[in-house]
Write a protein that holds these residues in place. Structure first.
Motif, PDB file in Angstrom:
ATOM      1  N   HIS A 114    -122.988 126.251  14.690  1.00 50.62           N
ATOM      2  CA  HIS A 114    -124.196 126.189  13.871  1.00 50.62           C
ATOM      3  C   HIS A 114    -124.945 124.859  13.958  1.00 50.62           C
ATOM      4  N   GLN A 115    -124.316 123.868  14.560  1.00 49.56           N
ATOM      5  CA  GLN A 115    -124.987 122.576  14.649  1.00 49.56           C
ATOM      6  C   GLN A 115    -124.680 121.919  15.989  1.00 49.56           C
ATOM      7  N   PRO A 116    -125.607 121.121  16.508  1.00 46.40           N
ATOM      8  CA  PRO A 116    -125.387 120.446  17.800  1.00 46.40           C
ATOM      9  C   PRO A 116    -124.408 119.293  17.650  1.00 46.40           C
ATOM     10  N   LEU A 117    -123.951 118.777  18.780  1.00 46.16           N
ATOM     11  CA  LEU A 117    -123.074 117.611  18.754  1.00 46.16           C
ATOM     12  C   LEU A 117    -123.788 116.438  18.097  1.00 46.16           C
ATOM     13  N   ASN A 118    -123.062 115.696  17.260  1.00 45.84           N
ATOM     14  CA  ASN A 118    -123.667 114.497  16.684  1.00 45.84           C
ATOM     15  C   ASN A 118    -123.681 113.384  17.737  1.00 45.84           C
ATOM     16  N   GLN A 119    -124.299 112.269  17.407  1.00 45.46           N
ATOM     17  CA  GLN A 119    -124.498 111.200  18.380  1.00 45.46           C
ATOM     18  C   GLN A 119    -123.178 110.618  18.882  1.00 45.46           C
ATOM     19  N   GLU A 120    -122.199 110.520  17.979  1.00 42.31           N
ATOM     20  CA  GLU A 120    -120.905 109.943  18.378  1.00 42.31           C
ATOM     21  C   GLU A 120    -120.205 110.817  19.409  1.00 42.31           C
ATOM     22  N   TRP A 121    -120.219 112.127  19.184  1.00 41.79           N
ATOM     23  CA  TRP A 121    -119.617 113.037  20.164  1.00 41.79           C
ATOM     24  C   TRP A 121    -120.386 112.990  21.481  1.00 41.79           C
ATOM     25  N   GLN A 122    -121.693 112.905  21.403  1.00 39.91           N
ATOM     26  CA  GLN A 122    -122.504 112.830  22.620  1.00 39.91           C
ATOM     27  C   GLN A 122    -122.161 111.593  23.436  1.00 39.91           C
ATOM     28  N   ASN A 123    -121.965 110.470  22.749  1.00 38.38           N
ATOM     29  CA  ASN A 123    -121.617 109.232  23.454  1.00 38.38           C
ATOM     30  C   ASN A 123    -120.270 109.353  24.151  1.00 38.38           C
ATOM     31  N   VAL A 124    -119.292 109.923  23.448  1.00 37.59           N
ATOM     32  CA  VAL A 124    -117.964 110.110  24.037  1.00 37.59           C
ATOM     33  C   VAL A 124    -118.043 111.044  25.238  1.00 37.59           C
ATOM     34  N   LEU A 125    -118.787 112.136  25.096  1.00 36.26           N
ATOM     35  CA  LEU A 125    -118.921 113.103  26.190  1.00 36.26           C
ATOM     36  C   LEU A 125    -119.602 112.472  27.397  1.00 36.26           C
ATOM     37  N   ARG A 126    -120.618 111.654  27.159  1.00 35.51           N
ATOM     38  CA  ARG A 126    -121.347 111.013  28.258  1.00 35.51           C
ATOM     39  C   ARG A 126    -120.422 110.094  29.053  1.00 35.51           C
ATOM     40  N   VAL A 127    -119.699 109.220  28.364  1.00 28.07           N
ATOM     41  CA  VAL A 127    -118.812 108.281  29.060  1.00 28.07           C
ATOM     42  C   VAL A 127    -117.652 109.027  29.724  1.00 28.07           C
ATOM     43  N   THR A 128    -117.133 110.040  29.043  1.00 32.27           N
ATOM     44  CA  THR A 128    -116.043 110.837  29.627  1.00 32.27           C
ATOM     45  C   THR A 128    -116.487 111.463  30.945  1.00 32.27           C
ATOM     46  N   ASN A 129    -117.673 112.031  30.964  1.00 29.16           N
ATOM     47  CA  ASN A 129    -118.173 112.665  32.194  1.00 29.16           C
ATOM     48  C   ASN A 129    -118.469 111.640  33.284  1.00 29.16           C
ATOM     49  N   GLU A 130    -118.854 110.424  32.891  1.00 32.08           N
ATOM     50  CA  GLU A 130    -119.021 109.358  33.882  1.00 32.08           C
ATOM     51  C   GLU A 130    -117.679 109.045  34.540  1.00 32.08           C
ATOM     52  N   HIS A 131    -116.622 108.983  33.723  1.00 33.72           N
ATOM     53  CA  HIS A 131    -115.281 108.739  34.274  1.00 33.72           C
ATOM     54  C   HIS A 131    -114.833 109.921  35.139  1.00 33.72           C
ATOM     55  N   LEU A 132    -115.108 111.137  34.689  1.00 32.66           N
ATOM     56  CA  LEU A 132    -114.691 112.322  35.445  1.00 32.66           C
ATOM     57  C   LEU A 132    -115.364 112.379  36.811  1.00 32.66           C
ATOM     58  N   GLN A 133    -116.571 111.887  36.908  1.00 28.14           N
ATOM     59  CA  GLN A 133    -117.251 111.836  38.201  1.00 28.14           C
ATOM     60  C   GLN A 133    -116.498 110.917  39.160  1.00 28.14           C
ATOM     61  N   VAL A 134    -116.056 109.748  38.642  1.00 25.03           N
ATOM     62  CA  VAL A 134    -115.267 108.825  39.452  1.00 25.03           C
ATOM     63  C   VAL A 134    -113.922 109.454  39.823  1.00 25.03           C
ATOM     64  N   LEU A 135    -113.376 110.241  38.905  1.00 23.87           N
ATOM     65  CA  LEU A 135    -112.064 110.862  39.096  1.00 23.87           C
ATOM     66  C   LEU A 135    -112.139 112.155  39.911  1.00 23.87           C
ATOM     67  N   ASP A 136    -113.344 112.456  40.416  1.00 27.90           N
ATOM     68  CA  ASP A 136    -113.564 113.641  41.250  1.00 27.90           C
ATOM     69  C   ASP A 136    -113.195 114.924  40.501  1.00 27.90           C
ATOM     70  N   GLU A 137    -113.616 114.996  39.230  1.00 29.39           N
ATOM     71  CA  GLU A 137    -113.378 116.162  38.382  1.00 29.39           C
ATOM     72  C   GLU A 137    -114.724 116.723  37.917  1.00 29.39           C
ATOM     73  N   ASP A 138    -114.759 118.026  37.646  1.00 27.24           N
ATOM     74  CA  ASP A 138    -115.964 118.648  37.105  1.00 27.24           C
ATOM     75  C   ASP A 138    -116.234 118.121  35.704  1.00 27.24           C
ATOM     76  N   PRO A 139    -117.497 118.030  35.312  1.00 32.03           N
ATOM     77  CA  PRO A 139    -117.824 117.525  33.981  1.00 32.03           C
ATOM     78  C   PRO A 139    -117.459 118.525  32.877  1.00 32.03           C
ATOM     79  N   ILE A 140    -117.300 118.017  31.678  1.00 33.14           N
ATOM     80  CA  ILE A 140    -117.105 118.857  30.499  1.00 33.14           C
ATOM     81  C   ILE A 140    -118.490 119.275  29.999  1.00 33.14           C
ATOM     82  N   VAL A 141    -118.678 120.551  29.746  1.00 35.17           N
ATOM     83  CA  VAL A 141    -119.987 121.061  29.340  1.00 35.17           C
ATOM     84  C   VAL A 141    -119.968 121.456  27.866  1.00 35.17           C
ATOM     85  N   VAL A 142    -121.153 121.682  27.318  1.00 36.39           N
ATOM     86  CA  VAL A 142    -121.301 122.145  25.942  1.00 36.39           C
ATOM     87  C   VAL A 142    -121.719 123.606  25.979  1.00 36.39           C
TER      88      VAL A 142
END
Length: 300
Positions: A114-142
């Motif tokens: 019922h509600q979108p990700l808040n800013q804190e979750w968005q920040n964590v997801l952004r950095v996590t996906n940056e690391h996953l790119q380096v780790l040669d893994e697919d990104p986590i999606v919403v």
């Protein structure tokens, strides 16, 4: 149903600190990851050991997840997963480390309703996906909420039985549910490192205190070389805490794993006669004799 509920309640296990905690075996340990993470002030240091106040503890699992040595056991009570996705809950913010581990456990998405990700979750997801790119893994999606399937009567009872077993497993004690070192990133990404261990050879005396206390075996002496295996480092700070020369630093470094090799020399101390290692060919005394007050009576 009451029998099942009573059985599941009997499996409840409170958060507890195990003997893997660095404060249990290193009196110079200053590790306080769990203390800083606990919002309920449920963790105290008593006689240099960590104690969890069960009256204050809410079983949120934050301390268990943040511990670099996976030294706290328990069951995280506020993480909900559905069909490979982590259900968004604004009452907590997952850590980047946590998300990277969930990814390796099979989590591919964050599910919102019922509600979108808040800013804190968005920040964590952004950095996590940056690391996953380096780790040669697919990104986590919403994704949106996963709708339940309409099942036939036979499929319903089959699914109920399967999910009942999964429910029991999810609510089981950590000793059953969790495997050894489940909250160590180094366990999941064997070809990558998350930290680099920097040794200042101008300060280091090769006293080997860090060698003996490092539970991850980051430091080795092989064929006249100091070998530092960065992939094994979990940033527990044991080495930096025990180093009296302040010669070790740990820095975040998400990349393909690497090993450092530094040339060392084996000598015999001219005072005590004991063998020792050194980076400096000019040094003739071991670190003990160098630091010994010349006014003290020599034990040799």
């Amino acid at each position: 149903m009451s029998i099942l509920v009573n059985w599941l309640e009997s499996l409840h296990e409170e958060m507890k600190v195990t003997n893997k905690c660095s404060r249990e075996w290193n009196r110079k340990s200053a590790c306080n990851y769990c203390i800083e993470k606990c919002e309920h002030n449920a963790i105290e240091v008593t006689a240099d050991l960590l104690i969890i106040d069960t009256k204050k503890c809410t079983m949120c699992g934050e301390c268990m997840i943040t511990c670099p040595l996976s030294a706290i056991e328990g069951v995280s009570s506020n993480r909900i997963f559905e069909k490979g996705s982590l259900v968004f809950d604004g009452s907590y913010v997952p850590s980047i480390k946590e998300m990277l581990i969930y990814k390796k456990r099979g989590m591919t998405a964050i599910q919102i309703a019922h509600q979108p990700l808040n800013q804190e979750w968005q920040n964590v997801l952004r950095v996590t996906n940056e690391h996953l790119q380096v780790l040669d893994e697919d990104p986590i999606v919403v994704i949106g909420k996963v709708e339940d399937e309409v099942l036939t009567r036979r499929a319903f009872f089959g699914t109920f039985q399967k999910q009942g077993k999964q429910l029991a497993k999810n609510m089981a004690p950590a000793a059953w549910k969790m495997e050894k070192d489940d909250w160590k990133l180094s366990k999941y990404y064997l070809n990558y490192q998350f930290f680099s261990v920097i040794v200042d050879i101008d300060k280091c005396t090769l006293c080997k205190a860090c060698f003996g206390l490092c539970s991850e075996d980051v430091f080795q002496i092989i064929d006249g070389m100091l070998q530092i295996e960065n992939q094994k480092c979990v940033n527990c700070t044991v080495c930096t805490d025990v180093c009296s020369e302040n010669a070790i630093k740990i820095q975040l470094d998400v990349t393909i794993k690497s090993e450092q090799f530094k040339s060392i020399h084996s000598k015999n101390c001219k005072d005590c006669g004991q063998s020792f290692y050194t980076f400096d060919t000019e040094i003739e005394k071991c670190h003990v004799c160098i630091n010994r007050d010349p006014n003290w009576l020599s034990p040799y």
